[in-house]
Design a protein around this motif. Structure first.
Motif, PDB file in Angstrom:
ATOM      1  N   GLY A 278      47.133 -10.786   0.140  1.00  0.00           N
ATOM      2  CA  GLY A 278      47.103 -12.107  -0.474  1.00  0.00           C
ATOM      3  C   GLY A 278      45.774 -12.473  -1.093  1.00  0.00           C
ATOM      4  N   TYR A 279      44.739 -11.716  -0.829  1.00  0.00           N
ATOM      5  CA  TYR A 279      43.416 -11.959  -1.396  1.00  0.00           C
ATOM      6  C   TYR A 279      43.096 -11.016  -2.552  1.00  0.00           C
TER       7      TYR A 279
ATOM      8  N   SER B  48      47.147 -12.170 -10.649  1.00  0.00           N
ATOM      9  CA  SER B  48      46.130 -12.662  -9.739  1.00  0.00           C
ATOM     10  C   SER B  48      46.694 -12.779  -8.320  1.00  0.00           C
ATOM     11  N   ALA B  49      45.806 -13.012  -7.381  1.00  0.00           N
ATOM     12  CA  ALA B  49      46.230 -13.142  -5.986  1.00  0.00           C
ATOM     13  C   ALA B  49      47.231 -14.279  -5.806  1.00  0.00           C
ATOM     14  N   SER B  50      47.058 -15.332  -6.573  1.00  0.00           N
ATOM     15  CA  SER B  50      47.946 -16.488  -6.466  1.00  0.00           C
ATOM     16  C   SER B  50      49.183 -16.359  -7.342  1.00  0.00           C
ATOM     17  N   GLY B  51      49.208 -15.364  -8.206  1.00  0.00           N
ATOM     18  CA  GLY B  51      50.373 -15.153  -9.061  1.00  0.00           C
ATOM     19  C   GLY B  51      50.335 -15.910 -10.375  1.00  0.00           C
ATOM     20  N   ASP B  52      49.208 -16.536 -10.684  1.00  0.00           N
ATOM     21  CA  ASP B  52      49.104 -17.312 -11.911  1.00  0.00           C
ATOM     22  C   ASP B  52      48.787 -16.437 -13.114  1.00  0.00           C
TER      23      ASP B  52
ATOM     24  N   ARG C  88      54.892 -10.786  -7.711  1.00  0.00           N
ATOM     25  CA  ARG C  88      54.400 -10.389  -6.404  1.00  0.00           C
ATOM     26  C   ARG C  88      54.992 -11.256  -5.324  1.00  0.00           C
TER      27      ARG C  88
ATOM     28  N   ASN D 298      53.639 -12.259  -1.698  1.00  0.00           N
ATOM     29  CA  ASN D 298      52.518 -12.115  -0.764  1.00  0.00           C
ATOM     30  C   ASN D 298      52.986 -12.012   0.686  1.00  0.00           C
TER      31      ASN D 298
ATOM     32  N   GLN E 193      40.129 -10.380  -5.147  1.00  0.00           N
ATOM     33  CA  GLN E 193      40.039 -11.450  -6.128  1.00  0.00           C
ATOM     34  C   GLN E 193      38.610 -11.930  -6.327  1.00  0.00           C
TER      35      GLN E 193
ATOM     36  N   SER F 133      43.712 -12.955 -13.535  1.00  0.00           N
ATOM     37  CA  SER F 133      44.536 -11.747 -13.633  1.00  0.00           C
ATOM     38  C   SER F 133      43.788 -10.674 -14.401  1.00  0.00           C
TER      39      SER F 133
END
Length: 126
Positions: free
Chosen positions: A29-30, A51-55, A71, A73, A100, A106
């Motif tokens: 997740g990071y 990106s880790a957050s999916g954005d 993704r 997480n 990240q 991303s």
């Protein structure tokens, strides 16, 4: 640490494949996650990154509108849905992750990724 791709295969032009990347042994997740590919006789190139957050995922121009990265997480997986495949998509596809904190959004720099899978081959016949 494990990064393992699956889902490659032989398809005809216009068909679809779904690549999956299963990870373990680190805080997924990071990490930003990306897909790269290397065709015979060519250098490895970035295909897509999330990106880790999916954005705001990134896509190479050659795959925009045809490939979708996502993704999960909770499951520690990243997926590449590939539609309308073309013969020029033929390559070994690799999954890789980078913490990240090392990159912005991303961004999946190559070289510079932290962990790599061993790749899964995709062959698209015309």
């Amino acid at each position: 640490v494990q990064v393992a791709e699956s889902g490659g295969g032989l398809v005809q032009a216009g068909e679809s494949l779904r690549l999956s990347c299963a990870t373990s042994g680190f805080g997924f997740g990071y990490y930003a996650a990306g897909w790269f590919r290397q065709a015979p006789g060519k250098e490895r190139e970035g295909v897509s990154c999330i990106s880790a957050s999916g954005d705001s995922p990134y896509y190479a121009e050659s795959v925009k509108g045809r490939f979708t990265i996502s993704r999960d997480n909770a499951l520690k997986t990243v997926t590449l849905q590939m539609n309308n495949l073309k013969p020029e998509d033929t390559a070994v596809y690799y999954c890789a992750v980078v913490h990240q904190e090392k990159v912005g959004g991303s961004t999946c720099p190559h070289p510079g990724m932290d962990y790599w899978g061993k790749g899964t081959p995709v062959t698209v016949s015309s």
